[in-house]
Each structure stands twice: as C-alpha cells, then as structure tokens.
Design a protein around this motif. Sequence first.
Motif, PDB file in Angstrom:
ATOM      1  N   ARG A 404      38.026  35.754  39.258  1.00 44.69           N
ATOM      2  CA  ARG A 404      39.386  35.621  39.809  1.00 44.69           C
ATOM      3  C   ARG A 404      40.464  35.559  38.729  1.00 44.69           C
ATOM      4  O   ARG A 404      41.635  35.401  39.031  1.00 44.69           O
ATOM      5  CB  ARG A 404      39.475  34.357  40.669  1.00 44.69           C
ATOM      6  CG  ARG A 404      38.603  34.421  41.905  1.00 44.69           C
ATOM      7  CD  ARG A 404      39.243  33.686  43.033  1.00 44.69           C
ATOM      8  NE  ARG A 404      39.161  32.247  42.849  1.00 44.69           N
ATOM      9  CZ  ARG A 404      39.514  31.371  43.789  1.00 44.69           C
ATOM     10  NH1 ARG A 404      39.978  31.785  44.942  1.00 44.69           N
ATOM     11  NH2 ARG A 404      39.424  30.087  43.563  1.00 44.69           N
ATOM     12  N   SER A 405      40.058  35.689  37.457  1.00 45.87           N
ATOM     13  CA  SER A 405      41.038  35.449  36.401  1.00 45.87           C
ATOM     14  C   SER A 405      42.153  36.505  36.391  1.00 45.87           C
ATOM     15  O   SER A 405      43.268  36.221  35.967  1.00 45.87           O
ATOM     16  CB  SER A 405      40.362  35.340  35.037  1.00 45.87           C
ATOM     17  OG  SER A 405      39.666  36.522  34.762  1.00 45.87           O
ATOM     18  N   SER A 406      41.876  37.710  36.907  1.00 47.17           N
ATOM     19  CA  SER A 406      42.930  38.718  36.937  1.00 47.17           C
ATOM     20  C   SER A 406      44.070  38.301  37.880  1.00 47.17           C
ATOM     21  O   SER A 406      45.172  38.840  37.812  1.00 47.17           O
ATOM     22  CB  SER A 406      42.363  40.067  37.381  1.00 47.17           C
ATOM     23  OG  SER A 406      41.892  39.958  38.704  1.00 47.17           O
ATOM     24  N   LYS A 407      43.793  37.349  38.758  1.00 41.78           N
ATOM     25  CA  LYS A 407      44.828  36.921  39.712  1.00 41.78           C
ATOM     26  C   LYS A 407      45.675  35.757  39.189  1.00 41.78           C
ATOM     27  O   LYS A 407      46.580  35.294  39.869  1.00 41.78           O
ATOM     28  CB  LYS A 407      44.172  36.502  41.033  1.00 41.78           C
ATOM     29  CG  LYS A 407      43.484  37.680  41.715  1.00 41.78           C
ATOM     30  CD  LYS A 407      42.885  37.260  43.026  1.00 41.78           C
ATOM     31  CE  LYS A 407      42.264  38.477  43.725  1.00 41.78           C
ATOM     32  NZ  LYS A 407      41.334  38.084  44.783  1.00 41.78           N
ATOM     33  N   MET A 408      45.368  35.295  37.973  1.00 40.52           N
ATOM     34  CA  MET A 408      46.123  34.149  37.447  1.00 40.52           C
ATOM     35  C   MET A 408      47.567  34.545  37.131  1.00 40.52           C
ATOM     36  O   MET A 408      47.818  35.562  36.500  1.00 40.52           O
ATOM     37  CB  MET A 408      45.470  33.662  36.143  1.00 40.52           C
ATOM     38  CG  MET A 408      44.148  32.988  36.338  1.00 40.52           C
ATOM     39  SD  MET A 408      43.252  32.910  34.785  1.00 40.52           S
ATOM     40  CE  MET A 408      44.163  31.646  33.908  1.00 40.52           C
ATOM     41  N   LEU A 409      48.490  33.702  37.543  1.00 35.36           N
ATOM     42  CA  LEU A 409      49.904  33.931  37.228  1.00 35.36           C
ATOM     43  C   LEU A 409      50.327  33.067  36.042  1.00 35.36           C
ATOM     44  O   LEU A 409      51.282  33.391  35.327  1.00 35.36           O
ATOM     45  CB  LEU A 409      50.788  33.622  38.424  1.00 35.36           C
ATOM     46  CG  LEU A 409      50.498  34.451  39.690  1.00 35.36           C
ATOM     47  CD1 LEU A 409      51.456  34.069  40.799  1.00 35.36           C
ATOM     48  CD2 LEU A 409      50.605  35.947  39.385  1.00 35.36           C
TER      49      LEU A 409
END
Length: 414
Positions: A404-409
């Motif tokens: 899910r790290s690509s979704k971190m803002l």
Amino acid sequence: MKSYSWIIKGGRVIDPVNGIDSIRDVAIEAGQIVAIAEALEYDEAEQIYDATGKLVVPGLIDIHVHAYNLVTPLGIDADHYCLGRGVTTAVDAGSAGCDNYPGFRAFTVEQAKTRLLAFLNISRAGLAFVGRFGDDVPRELDLLKLIHTQDCIDCIESNRDLLVGVKIRLTDTDMGDQGCHEAAAFQGAQAAAETTGLPLMTHHSFSSVPLEACPGKLESGDIYTHVYHGFASTIIDLDTRRVHLAVRAARERGVLFDIGHGFGSFNWTVGEICAQEGFWPDLISTDLHALTSEGPAYDMPTVMSRLLHLGMPLGDVIKASTFSAAKAIGWENRIGTLGIGREADIAVLELKEVDRELEDCNAQMRRIKQRLITQAVWRAGIPGQITRPLHFPNLKMIEKTKARSSKMLIRDPH
Ligand SMILES: [Zn+2]
C-alpha cells in the motif's frame, strides 16, 4: 491470617491522575487495591512480587482491539495478546453489530479473563467478513440495509453494562460502491451515539467524507481513531504539512484522537509532524487484530514505546493508555487508576534501554532507544499469564504493508 494476598514491592508507581510517581509498595487483598505506601509489612503478604527497577501502573486499557476470536476473520485471543501484555481492559472496536453481539458476549466476553468492553458496529453484521484482502470480499456497509440505527440502539440498551459506544468505518476503498453509503451510515451512527449518550468511534481513511465533517462534525467526547495514518483522509494538511485546522478545531471542541495503530495507521512521518506541533494523541491503542498482532502493531507496550520514541513524556503515555481511555468510555470511576478500593487491575512494565529498528505500517524504520515490556499483570487481583511479542521488525509483515506504500500521501523524503 495475613492481611494481603499480594504485595508488589518497591516499584516506581506511576498513577498520573493521583499525582503519584515514586517508589511505593502496592498491596492487594480480596481482588482490590488496599494499600499504597512507602513500606508495607512484608510479613503480612501471602505472596510478594519484587518490582524493583520496574514501573507499576494501572492495568493498561486498549481502547481499540478486535477480539471476536474464531468468529470474525480479524479476531484475536484477548487473553494471549491483551492480558498477557498488561492490558486488563480491552475495548473491541466494532467486531460485532447488533445481530452478532449476543454471541460475542456469551462465547467470548464472558469466557475471557481480560475485561472486554465494546463499541457496537453500526452495521448489524459487524466485521463478520472483514479481514481479507481483495475487492471480492464483502464489507460491513455493502448494503445500506445493514445499517439499522434502532436495532443498534436496542442492542446497546440491552447490554449497557458492557457496550460503551458506537463504531463506524468511513472508507470508500474498503466498502461497497466506492463509499456511496458512507454519508448515510455516518448519519445513522451519529444518531445511535446521540440517542444512547455514548461516544462514536470513527475510522476515517480513504474516505469520501472530508475532514470538515469527520472529525469536523463529531461531538465532544467522540473518538477519531487511526489519527497517525498518512493515506487519503490524513489529518495532515497536504499543502502546509501541518495538522489540518479542522482537526485542531475538533480537538478544541473535545473530540478525542486515538492512535489505533493497526495494519495501516501508524506512519512515523505523520507522528513526527504531530510531535513537532505538540499534537499528542489523547488515547493510545493498538487496533490489534489477526493482521497486526505479530507486527506491525505487536501489542500495547510496543505501541506505547513508539510514542515514547516520538518524545511524548512517559507520564502522558501511561495516562493515554489508562485513565484517559477509561474516561473516554465513562468508566473512570472503576478503572484506569490505582485508587484504594479499586479492583486490582495492575501492570508491571519494564522500561528497557535498547538500540533497534522498529517499523511503522509503511515499511519506514526508526531506531528506538527505549522499549516498554510487560513483566507482570493482575486482573482483579489474580495474576495473568505473561506472553511475549515477536522479535521486531517483522520483515515478512513489512513486505505485506509495502503493497500500500504507493498510496501514501505523507512519507519520509527519499
Ligand atoms: Zn480496528
């Protein structure tokens, strides 16, 4: 006949609300705390626990766990993961809704040594299906029909002794129809909380509900959990990289902010931004469940250690893990302090010097220098079996969280 069943001897007793932080003996008799003093008569005790060099604190209260074991996919064994780590009271955060709470009560709560309270899910099914990955997994709000405010209220009224609030998850990726039920479900949950006079606990990530409504429209005493996540709906304003004004305003109105560490909700970068601004959590909790109990959350002392690393003072960490949690659920006259005459819910913690890496939920590492480890626990005067967390960091779990790290803002600069 001796006067005490136990004396917990010579520990550093920390009970923030009673203003105690000093070396004391604590005596237990008939399940209650009967004396706290500089030196008690050791001959008068049937058993002595030597707490020299350790912290003696009120039994920890974890206000966000999932303990409907073997019935819901996320369920964990509370006595192993909670009581075994010093948590004498755990509050289940919506594993059950009105239709399956009676089973939770009869087959889990009444069998557990850990005191198990609960927030009732606004969905009648609770988290009956939630806990596996993938779009084909049904969620608790897939059908608007699953939200039944009156049945939720009736279930709370029938179980007032153990139900302490209402729970809702506001998230559009995780629920049916990209969040089209979120607003209606939120309204239903707020109505149930208002009618019963109990707090609403909201999970808020990847949500179509903006911060101006959640926490913006939460009432004083409501609980905003997962406060340190760095995904969409983060409390950090993306333009200023500071705590969002709607969040600060909510705190001023009395909304409570809870860690709810879990699988995705503790981000070191977010924690450091909040630390810089002195925006500490009101409540510290694990969101322990089947995907977090062997990392990345591990247990209550490990989550508390993360807050220590961020610079939160020890006394405040203890308070946010004991009295503040009790107060948030209206139980402050029963649990959360070491008062004379209280049920003897007590934890002995060791604050150990360490030098090791500890992960967040996003594969970001920090090197921690201090770590809390539970060494002993009493629940109503009866010693509990201590268990130990896995050696951290858990690299296998870190690989899973990376998905899910690509979704971190909000994240560390590369
Ligand atoms: Zn949860």
